[in-house]
Every structure is written in structure tokens, then in C-alpha cells.
Design an enzyme around this catalytic site. Structure first.
Site, short mmCIF file in Angstrom:
data_model
loop_
_atom_site.label_atom_id
_atom_site.label_comp_id
_atom_site.label_asym_id
_atom_site.label_seq_id
_atom_site.Cartn_x
_atom_site.Cartn_y
_atom_site.Cartn_z
N GLY A 1 10.41 -72.24 -6.76
CA GLY A 1 11.71 -71.64 -6.13
C GLY A 1 13.03 -71.59 -6.78
N VAL B 1 11.42 -80.91 -9.24
CA VAL B 1 11.45 -80.12 -10.45
C VAL B 1 12.68 -79.03 -9.99
CG1 VAL B 1 10.52 -78.72 -12.54
CG2 VAL B 1 9.15 -80.35 -10.88
N ILE C 1 15.83 -73.88 -13.38
CA ILE C 1 16.46 -73.99 -14.84
C ILE C 1 17.98 -73.70 -14.76
CG2 ILE C 1 16.32 -71.40 -15.43
CD1 ILE C 1 15.22 -72.89 -18.22
N VAL D 1 20.09 -71.59 -15.37
CA VAL D 1 20.91 -70.72 -15.95
C VAL D 1 20.26 -69.14 -15.87
CG1 VAL D 1 21.81 -72.18 -17.83
CG2 VAL D 1 19.39 -71.12 -18.22
N LYS E 1 29.49 -56.60 -13.74
CA LYS E 1 29.19 -56.57 -15.32
C LYS E 1 29.03 -55.10 -15.58
CE LYS E 1 25.68 -57.48 -18.82
NZ LYS E 1 24.36 -58.32 -19.07
N PRO F 1 27.54 -50.17 -23.02
CA PRO F 1 27.91 -50.00 -21.84
C PRO F 1 26.66 -49.67 -20.63
CG PRO F 1 28.54 -48.11 -23.09
CD PRO F 1 28.05 -49.02 -24.12
C1 LIG Z 1 19.59 -70.37 -21.97
C2 LIG Z 1 19.11 -69.42 -21.02
C3 LIG Z 1 20.15 -68.29 -20.77
C4 LIG Z 1 19.43 -67.62 -19.84
N1 LIG Z 1 20.27 -66.50 -19.49
C5 LIG Z 1 19.71 -65.47 -18.89
C6 LIG Z 1 20.60 -64.23 -18.58
O1 LIG Z 1 21.71 -63.89 -18.86
N2 LIG Z 1 19.94 -62.96 -17.92
C7 LIG Z 1 18.72 -63.21 -17.40
O2 LIG Z 1 18.04 -62.13 -16.70
N3 LIG Z 1 17.98 -64.35 -17.49
C8 LIG Z 1 18.33 -65.25 -18.08
N4 LIG Z 1 17.71 -66.32 -18.50
C9 LIG Z 1 16.36 -66.59 -18.11
C10 LIG Z 1 16.41 -66.89 -16.24
O3 LIG Z 1 17.35 -68.03 -16.31
C11 LIG Z 1 15.11 -67.11 -15.56
O4 LIG Z 1 14.30 -66.02 -16.15
C12 LIG Z 1 15.35 -67.04 -14.39
O5 LIG Z 1 16.00 -68.11 -14.06
C13 LIG Z 1 13.85 -67.67 -13.66
O6 LIG Z 1 13.47 -68.67 -13.76
P1 LIG Z 1 12.23 -69.00 -12.95
O7 LIG Z 1 12.27 -68.93 -11.56
O8 LIG Z 1 11.06 -68.31 -13.72
O9 LIG Z 1 12.02 -70.59 -13.49
P2 LIG Z 1 12.82 -71.93 -12.92
O10 LIG Z 1 14.30 -71.72 -12.65
O11 LIG Z 1 12.62 -72.98 -13.95
O12 LIG Z 1 12.02 -72.43 -11.76
C14 LIG Z 1 10.70 -73.12 -11.73
C15 LIG Z 1 10.46 -73.40 -10.03
O13 LIG Z 1 9.13 -73.85 -10.16
C16 LIG Z 1 9.25 -75.02 -9.27
N5 LIG Z 1 8.05 -76.00 -9.92
C17 LIG Z 1 7.82 -76.52 -11.13
N6 LIG Z 1 6.75 -77.27 -10.96
C18 LIG Z 1 6.29 -77.31 -9.66
C19 LIG Z 1 5.20 -78.07 -8.79
N7 LIG Z 1 4.28 -78.69 -9.70
N8 LIG Z 1 5.02 -77.74 -7.88
C20 LIG Z 1 5.86 -76.73 -6.97
N9 LIG Z 1 7.01 -76.21 -7.66
C21 LIG Z 1 6.96 -76.34 -9.08
C22 LIG Z 1 10.37 -75.85 -9.35
O14 LIG Z 1 10.91 -76.62 -8.63
C23 LIG Z 1 11.37 -74.42 -9.62
O15 LIG Z 1 11.74 -74.21 -7.94
C24 LIG Z 1 18.16 -67.37 -19.31
C25 LIG Z 1 17.24 -68.61 -19.68
C26 LIG Z 1 17.84 -69.41 -20.54
C27 LIG Z 1 16.88 -70.68 -20.81
#
Ligand SMILES: Cc1cc2nc3c(=O)[nH]c(=O)nc-3n(C[C@H](O)[C@H](O)[C@H](O)COP(=O)(O)OP(=O)(O)OC[C@H]3O[C@@H](n4cnc5c(N)ncnc54)[C@H](O)[C@@H]3O)c2cc1C
Length: 511
Positions: A6, A39, A42, A44, A75, A95
Site C-alpha cells: 500500500g 512495514v 518508503i 519519498v 512542477k 522543461p
Molecule cells: C531516495 C528516493 C527518492 C525518490 N524520488 C522519487 C521521485 O522524485 N519521483 C519518483 O517518481 N519516484 C521517486 N522515488 C521512487 C518512489 O519513492 C517509489 O517508486 C514509490 O514511492 C513507490 O514505492 P512502492 O509503493 O513500490 O514501495 P513502498 O512505498 O516501499 O511500499 C511497499 C508497501 O508494501 C507493503 N508490504 C511490504 N511487505 C509486506 C508484507 N509482507 N505484507 C503486506 N504488505 C507488505 C508495505 O506495507 C508498503 O505498504 C524515490 C525513491 C527513493 C528511494
């Protein structure tokens, strides 16, 4: 369908699919999103791409509400500082408004012939000027999601996830299960039959979307699909993130991401309405965490922030790369579970939007069609990851900095993808064109390459103006028109903060 995770990936995927197909098993598809309470997402990911406007509009959100609830701002692109020589006056813009007449006439050839002493983006587009002078990309009377100048958003990633969750469950019928997934219950044919949760037992489905972040619980841990490391090309593997308060409530908000090159990486600076998000991305092979933190604090101080009020930076390590396959059997990975490369051009959320849209378009009606959808998806996304890697590498390849091993190593030929080297040869004699990037939904089209290439001082031997003298005259006309538009917009567009204040207090006209 079951989505595990999520964060932004899970909720965006849920929203795109629910809006397109209806999240009601009786009339559309059932969508269950399982998210672990243990969990955290992330938190960010603050920079987006203009595609986000369309994604949110199609989900049925109100732009004004989204901007208010997610602490979002507008942006209009990125300003890259100190990437070429490291000097004070070293900057260029990428841009979102394409070069004038892009795809019809070759403004790059005109710029090369007549205006080479000026910055390419200043000749080809009025948008850098809007950014430099702090203007918003639209007026208070411009309807939601419509633009005067093309734009995306900066947003608070934590608030974005919560907002999408409320909208998907409240308005779109997505079922939310707050529970930790402990394992997978396989079907006889090797598919996933269900995920096993701590409190809710088995959650069954036909298709499983792995949005579990870097854990990649389903695709990585269950199916053992490996992560292909791209560290040899893109060196950055660590980030330190800070939230920096503004000096006062009416401090200007930048309507572009500022990306400032450093000795062993670069710093992002993103202006939200209530604070700045600032972070240092660097290569752990070329500096230490202590030095990187010092570099970040120095930057904060030099840009008017107080390092003492910014707290302790959050450290995030990542392995730059992507899964060897993204869709395997009845499981597809989206977001960090599929991979991650440094956030230099904010491509990660755009990739999530494209993944969700393709899953939605090709949603398999039968199990047999699942394999067809998987093949198509894998082919398309292998192409996209390769293009992103090449585009990010371009920023390093064109730098002339030699103040550290980081910059020198980045130009070593064995670290540069072969296709990029080949294109660089072609671009000595012609501008990047649509023939080089032929997908309809390229994340970085030829226009982006032109901005970075010429912005970073790449000077071709010759640039042919494809259509001859007539084309050059048309290009002159388009450049004049673009400059006139720029003057008009400068006179008519409000300051970025003024528009944000207006949206938060009175909203934009709904569509
Ligand atoms: C330093 C940094 C800067 C960034 N800046 C940008 C940016 O400027 N622009 C951009 O487009 N992207 C950026 N990103 C990437 C962006 O943050 C991610 O692509 C985006 O937030 C998606 O993350 P996610 O949902 O895949 O993972 P996460 O946010 O890590 O979510 C993982 C989810 O999985 C769940 N989960 C994990 N294990 C289990 C389990 N066993 N059972 C049930 N649920 C579980 C967690 O509870 C959580 O809800 C950046 C990333 C980093 C590291």
C-alpha cells in the site's frame, strides 16, 4: 485481483484499475489491496511527470483537493546546476514544454545555425523563464488539470498514499485488508492461488500485483526472479533525505526541481507549499555517509535553510537495477518491487502509471491470455528500463567535471550502454528525433534528449535542417511566437505560491 502493498505503487495501481474496470465483483473486477501494518511505505518520491495529471483525472479525483491534501505544488521541469563544469553560472533547464514546433520543424538546427551562444532551452521554449521568475504554470481561472504551460506535481509522498487510500476505498470500491502477508499458497499449475496473511487467512485471486517495495515478496522472494543490477552504469546507490522548513510562510516556492551536482552525486531540492524536500543521492563507492551528510548540510545552509531545523537525514540504500522479468505466471511487479534507479528525472512514479495502465488495458479475460499479457508487458518494460538507464547516463556522460573519481569514472566508455554511444555518434550530425524513440508513450522522448544534450554543451559538427530554407524560416517564426507567448504568460501568470494559496483556499474551476 489482489494487490499486495500500500505504497504509491499499490494505491496508484488500485486506483487506475478500479476507475477503468469498476471494483465490484458483481459488475467489474474485485480488487483487494493487502497492506502490512508493520512495514511502512518508503515515504519519498516527491517529483512526478506530467502524465500524473491524466492518471489522477481518469481516476476521478479533484485536482484542488489532491493539491490541498497532498501538500502538492506545480512542477514545470528541472533545473540542473553545476552538472557540466561545476561553476556558479553552470545551469540548464529540462522543461516540460517541448521545443517550439517539435516534430514539425527542426528548431535545434536553427538554434545551432543562429543562436548557439544562447541556452538551447531559452531559444526553444518560454518555460525556463517562467521557472526562473517563479511563475505558476496556470491561472486561478484555468480549470482543473488543464495547463497554460505543461506541468506535473511535487507532492508529499506520505500524504499522497493516504489520500489515494481514502479515495480508492471510499469512492472506487477497493477492499483494503490491513495485514501482514506471511507467505504464498501456490496453485497446482505453479500460479499463486492466494497469499497467506497473519489475521485474515488466505486472500485468493486470479492476478497478483506485487507492490511490496524493495522486498518484492511475490516476484522476488516467491518466484526468485532476480534483480539485474545496473550499478556498473549508474553508480548512485544511497540517498540522505531531509525536510527543510521555509524561512517564512510567504517564501517563494520553486515550480521546478532543482538538481545540483556534487562531488560524488547530486542533491534534489523540491519546493512543497509547507516545506522543502532536500536529499543527497550519491555513490557509496565514491564517498562516505559522513561526507555526504556534510555536503547536504552545507547545501541546506547555502540555500537559506537552517541545517539545525532540518533534523537528522533519513538514509536510504538501494541497489540500482530492475527485475529480469516483471510479469511471471499470474504475478506482476509494479513500483520498487520491479526495480529502482536513482530519482534523477523522477521516472519511478511515471513507470508505475504506465505499468498500471498496461495491466488495465491488457487485463486478461482468461488464464491463456495471461501469458500473452505477460509477454507483451515484459517486452514493453524491458524496453522502457533500458531507455531510462540510457537517459540518466546521458547526464553523467556529458559532464566535463573532473574534480572527483565519480565524474571521471562515469565517462569511462565501458560504463556507457552501447546504444547510447551509437546515438551520440549520430547526434553529431543530426538532432535526436522521433525515429530514435519510436514508442508512443516514451518516458523520455527526443525532446528531452535535445534539452539535456544541448543544455549540457554538446555541440554537433553540423545540424541539417531537414526541410531546407523554408523550414528554417518556419522555425524562426515559431521561435518568435514562443518568445511572444513567454512575454504574454509572464504578464498574466501569478506567482507560484499565490496560485497554490488560491487553490488551497478557493479551489480551481472543476472540469
Ligand atoms: C531516495 C528516493 C527518492 C525518490 N524520488 C522519487 C521521485 O522524485 N519521483 C519518483 O517518481 N519516484 C521517486 N522515488 C521512487 C518512489 O519513492 C517509489 O517508486 C514509490 O514511492 C513507490 O514505492 P512502492 O509503493 O513500490 O514501495 P513502498 O512505498 O516501499 O511500499 C511497499 C508497501 O508494501 C507493503 N508490504 C511490504 N511487505 C509486506 C508484507 N509482507 N505484507 C503486506 N504488505 C507488505 C508495505 O506495507 C508498503 O505498504 C524515490 C525513491 C527513493 C528511494
Amino acid at each position: 485481483m489482489v494487490i499486495v502493498g500500500g505504497g504509491s505503487a499499490g494505491w496508484l495501481t488500485a486506483g487506475v484499475l478500479a476507475a477503468a474496470h469498476g471494483a465490484n465483483p458483481a459488475t467489474g473486477i474485485g480488487i483487494t489491496l493487502v497492506e502490512s501494518p508493520d512495514v511502512m511505505p518508503i515515504g519519498v518520491g516527491e517529483g512526478t511527470w506530467p502524465s500524473m495529471r491524466d492518471t489522477l483525472r481518469k481516476m476521478g479525483l479533484s485536482e484542488s483537493e489532491f493539491i490541498t491534501r497532498c501538500d502538492a505544488s506545480f512542477k514545470q521541469g528541472s533545473r540542473f546546476a553545476r552538472w557540466v563544469t561545476g561553476a556558479d553560472d553552470d545551469y540548464y533547464y529540462h522543461p516540460f514544454v517541448a521545443p517550439a514546433g517539435f516534430g514539425q520543424v527542426d528548431v535545434a538546427a536553427l538554434w545551432h545555425a543562429r543562436y548557439r551562444d544562447r541556452r538551447f532551452a531559452d531559444v526553444a521554449s518560454y518555460q525556463p523563464q517562467l521557472c526562473e521568475l517563479g511563475r505558476a504554470p496556470k491561472q486561478p481561472a484555468t480549470p482543473e488539470f488543464a495547463a497554460v504551460a505543461n506541468y506535473a506535481y511535487h507532492l508529499d509522498a506520505g500524504k499522497f498514499g493516504q489520500y489515494l487510500q481514502r479515495f480508492c476505498t471510499g469512492q472506487l470500491g477497493v477492499r483494503h485488508v490491513l495485514d501482514h502477508v506471511q507467505g504464498v499458497s501456490p496453485a497446482g499449475n505453479g500460479d499463486i492461488a492466494a497469499v497467506r496473511t497473519a489475521e485474515h487467512g488466505l486472500v485468493a485471486g486470479d492476478l497478483f500485483v506485487d507492490c511490496t517495495g524493495s522486498a518484492a515478496l511475490l516476484l522476488g522472494q516467491h518466484y526468485k526472479i532476480p534483480l539485474v543490477s545496473r550499478r556498473d552504469t549508474l553508480f548512485c546507490d544511497t540517498a540522505l533525505a531531509l525536510q527543510v522548513p521555509y524561512a517564512s510562510d510567504d517564501s517563494p516556492i520553486a515550480s521546478h526541481t532543482v538538481s545540483t551536482a556534487q562531488t560524488a552525486g547530486w542533491i534534489w531540492d523540491i519546493g512543497l507549499p509547507t516545506r522543502r524536500g532536500v536529499g543527497h543521492v550519491y555513490s557509496s563507492r565514491h564517498t562516505t555517509d559522513e561526507t555526504a551528510e556534510q555536503v547536504l548540510r552545507t547545501y541546506v545552509e547555502a540555500t537559506g535553510g537552517s541545517p539545525d531545523h532540518a533534523g537528522t537525514p533519513r538514509r536510504i540504500a538501494f541497489d540500482p537495477g530492475h527485475r529480469a522479468t516483471f510479469w511471471h505466471r499470474n504475478c506482476v511487479a509494479v513500483g520498487l518491487a520491479a526495480g529502482f534507479l536513482e530519482p534523477l528525472e523522477a521516472s519511478a512514479l511515471a513507470l508505475i502509471e504506465l505499468s498500471a495502465a498496461m495491466i488495465s488495458d491488457d487485463l486478461p479475460a482468461t488464464r491463456e491470455l495471461m501469458d500473452v499479457a505477460a509477454r507483451r508487458f515484459n517486452e514493453r518494460f524491458r524496453y522502457r528500463w533500458e531507455r531510462i538507464i540510457e537517459f540518466l547516463k546521458l547526464h553523467y556522460l556529458l559532464s566535463r567535471r573532473s574534480d572527483s573519481g565519480f565524474w571521471i569514472d562515469n565517462r569511462r566508455e565501458d560504463t556507457v550502454p552501447a546504444r547510447l554511444l551509437e546515438l551520440m555518434e549520430l547526434w553529431r550530425y543530426r538532432a535526436p528525433s522521433r525515429r530514435d524513440f519510436y514508442e508512443i508513450e516514451e518516458i523520455f522522448p527526443a525532446a528531452s534528449y535535445q534539452y539535456v544534450l544541448y543544455g549540457m554543451g554538446f555541440r554537433p559538427e553540423a545540424l541539417a535542417c531537414n526541410g531546407g530554407p523554408d523550414d528554417q524560416a518556419r522555425a524562426e517564426g515559431l521561435v518568435r511566437e514562443s518568445a511572444a507567448l513567454g512575454r504574454k504568460y509572464l504578464a498574466g501568470l501569478p506567482a507560484h505560491r499565490a496560485l497554490i494559496d488560491h487553490v488551497r483556499s478557493r479551489g480551481l474551476p472543476a472540469i
